[in-house]
Design a protein around this motif. Structure first.
Motif, PDB file in Angstrom:
ATOM      1  N   UNK A 130       0.835  -1.216   0.000  1.00 52.07           N
ATOM      2  CA  UNK A 130       0.000   0.000   0.000  1.00 52.07           C
ATOM      3  C   UNK A 130       0.861   1.253   0.000  1.00 52.07           C
ATOM      4  N   UNK A 131       1.948   1.233   0.745  1.00 50.21           N
ATOM      5  CA  UNK A 131       2.835   2.402   0.803  1.00 50.21           C
ATOM      6  C   UNK A 131       3.505   2.691  -0.539  1.00 50.21           C
ATOM      7  N   UNK A 132       3.732   1.640  -1.342  1.00 47.87           N
ATOM      8  CA  UNK A 132       4.349   1.843  -2.654  1.00 47.87           C
ATOM      9  C   UNK A 132       3.488   2.719  -3.559  1.00 47.87           C
ATOM     10  N   UNK A 133       2.191   2.710  -3.330  1.00 47.71           N
ATOM     11  CA  UNK A 133       1.271   3.522  -4.123  1.00 47.71           C
ATOM     12  C   UNK A 133       1.264   4.978  -3.672  1.00 47.71           C
ATOM     13  N   UNK A 134       1.939   5.261  -2.556  1.00 46.85           N
ATOM     14  CA  UNK A 134       2.096   6.598  -2.001  1.00 46.85           C
ATOM     15  C   UNK A 134       0.778   7.314  -1.673  1.00 46.85           C
ATOM     16  N   UNK A 135      -0.129   6.621  -0.965  1.00 49.44           N
ATOM     17  CA  UNK A 135      -1.363   7.303  -0.558  1.00 49.44           C
ATOM     18  C   UNK A 135      -1.099   8.199   0.644  1.00 49.44           C
ATOM     19  N   UNK A 136      -2.031   9.065   0.983  1.00 48.76           N
ATOM     20  CA  UNK A 136      -1.873   9.844   2.215  1.00 48.76           C
ATOM     21  C   UNK A 136      -1.759   8.895   3.417  1.00 48.76           C
ATOM     22  N   UNK A 137      -0.951   9.281   4.381  1.00 50.87           N
ATOM     23  CA  UNK A 137      -0.762   8.432   5.563  1.00 50.87           C
ATOM     24  C   UNK A 137      -2.072   8.205   6.315  1.00 50.87           C
ATOM     25  N   UNK A 138      -2.973   9.173   6.259  1.00 50.83           N
ATOM     26  CA  UNK A 138      -4.260   8.994   6.942  1.00 50.83           C
ATOM     27  C   UNK A 138      -5.043   7.829   6.339  1.00 50.83           C
ATOM     28  N   UNK A 147      -3.121   3.338  14.938  1.00 57.31           N
ATOM     29  CA  UNK A 147      -3.622   4.407  15.806  1.00 57.31           C
ATOM     30  C   UNK A 147      -2.570   5.425  16.221  1.00 57.31           C
ATOM     31  N   UNK A 148      -1.648   5.752  15.384  1.00 60.92           N
ATOM     32  CA  UNK A 148      -0.581   6.676  15.778  1.00 60.92           C
ATOM     33  C   UNK A 148      -0.993   8.132  15.728  1.00 60.92           C
ATOM     34  N   UNK A 149      -1.992   8.468  14.951  1.00 59.48           N
ATOM     35  CA  UNK A 149      -2.329   9.881  14.764  1.00 59.48           C
ATOM     36  C   UNK A 149      -3.798  10.151  15.071  1.00 59.48           C
ATOM     37  N   UNK A 150      -4.242   9.715  16.211  1.00 59.98           N
ATOM     38  CA  UNK A 150      -5.653   9.853  16.557  1.00 59.98           C
ATOM     39  C   UNK A 150      -6.144  11.292  16.496  1.00 59.98           C
ATOM     40  N   UNK A 151      -5.368  12.232  17.015  1.00 55.92           N
ATOM     41  CA  UNK A 151      -5.795  13.626  17.005  1.00 55.92           C
ATOM     42  C   UNK A 151      -5.912  14.155  15.583  1.00 55.92           C
ATOM     43  N   UNK A 152      -4.930  13.831  14.741  1.00 59.60           N
ATOM     44  CA  UNK A 152      -4.940  14.311  13.363  1.00 59.60           C
ATOM     45  C   UNK A 152      -6.094  13.679  12.581  1.00 59.60           C
ATOM     46  N   UNK A 153      -6.420  12.421  12.856  1.00 67.65           N
ATOM     47  CA  UNK A 153      -7.518  11.760  12.159  1.00 67.65           C
ATOM     48  C   UNK A 153      -8.834  12.486  12.380  1.00 67.65           C
ATOM     49  N   UNK A 158     -11.686  11.466   6.011  1.00 67.62           N
ATOM     50  CA  UNK A 158     -11.276  10.626   4.890  1.00 67.62           C
ATOM     51  C   UNK A 158     -12.256  10.796   3.735  1.00 67.62           C
ATOM     52  N   UNK A 159     -11.745  10.853   2.514  1.00 66.91           N
ATOM     53  CA  UNK A 159     -12.656  10.983   1.379  1.00 66.91           C
ATOM     54  C   UNK A 159     -13.450   9.693   1.179  1.00 66.91           C
ATOM     55  N   UNK A 160     -14.661   9.838   0.685  1.00 70.39           N
ATOM     56  CA  UNK A 160     -15.498   8.686   0.354  1.00 70.39           C
ATOM     57  C   UNK A 160     -14.742   7.784  -0.616  1.00 70.39           C
ATOM     58  N   UNK A 161     -14.723   6.501  -0.342  1.00 67.26           N
ATOM     59  CA  UNK A 161     -14.088   5.544  -1.245  1.00 67.26           C
ATOM     60  C   UNK A 161     -12.593   5.381  -1.088  1.00 67.26           C
TER      61      UNK A 161
END
Length: 176
Positions: A130-138, A147-153, A158-161
């Motif tokens: 999944x990381x190879x596709x370079x999606x947003x970390x969220x 669960x490393x970024x609970x506050x930022x989440x 998150x966009x639909x889909x």
């Protein structure tokens, strides 16, 4: 300070070979498919009930902790093949019979194809793909339940889909 052990990531060809080796056992194949192509932790896979799986054009899983994710088509095919041979009630464990010996069965299947891998290797391989596709970390954090970024989440919806994109990436990496 404790020493951290760096475990190698299971290469995609090795992950596909392991997946192919499990096809003779529909239950094990379903378990390996969902751990590899949905990135589930072994405990998450073991806790799934029949009601947690929603087959269809956009197959989904409800994972412990409330995550609802679309899964790779190949993982759904493996789940459907296994469930077709079962008379299971919605509250029954989805992968009935694998809760205790899943690690040994995965390791044995890996040895048969000359791969060093265990149940946790499957999740790490999924996250790496999944990381190879370079999606947003969220997207990574939400899909895999990190669960490393609970506050930022909470601040970044998150966009639909987003999960459909993750499922497509994992299908491209490991699908059959």
């Amino acid at each position: 300070m404790p020493r951290t052990v760096q475990r190698p990531i299971l290469a995609q060809p090795d992950a596909r070979a392991l997946l192919a080796a499990t096809r003779v056992d529909p239950l094990l194949h379903a378990a390996v498919s969902v751990m590899l192509m949905a990135g589930l932790r072994p405990t998450e896979a073991a806790r799934l009930t029949v009601a947690d799986y929603a087959p269809g054009d956009e197959p989904r899983l409800r994972v412990v902790g409330g995550r609802h994710i679309q899964i790779a088509r190949s993982a759904a095919v493996a789940m459907d093949a296994y469930l077709a041979s079962q008379e299971a009630e919605p509250g029954e464990p989805l992968l009935l019979g694998l809760q205790e010996n899943l690690p040994q069965l995965v390791r044995r299947a890996a040895e048969q194809v000359g791969v060093q891998a265990g149940v946790h290797s499957l999740r790490r391989a999924a996250i790496a793909a999944a990381l190879e596709d370079n999606p947003p970390h969220s997207h990574i954090e939400a899909y895999f339940g990190i669960n490393k970024a609970l506050d930022r989440k909470a601040l970044t919806p998150l966009p639909e889909g987003y999960d459909a994109g993750m499922a497509a990436t994992l299908e491209a990496a490991f699908g059959f």
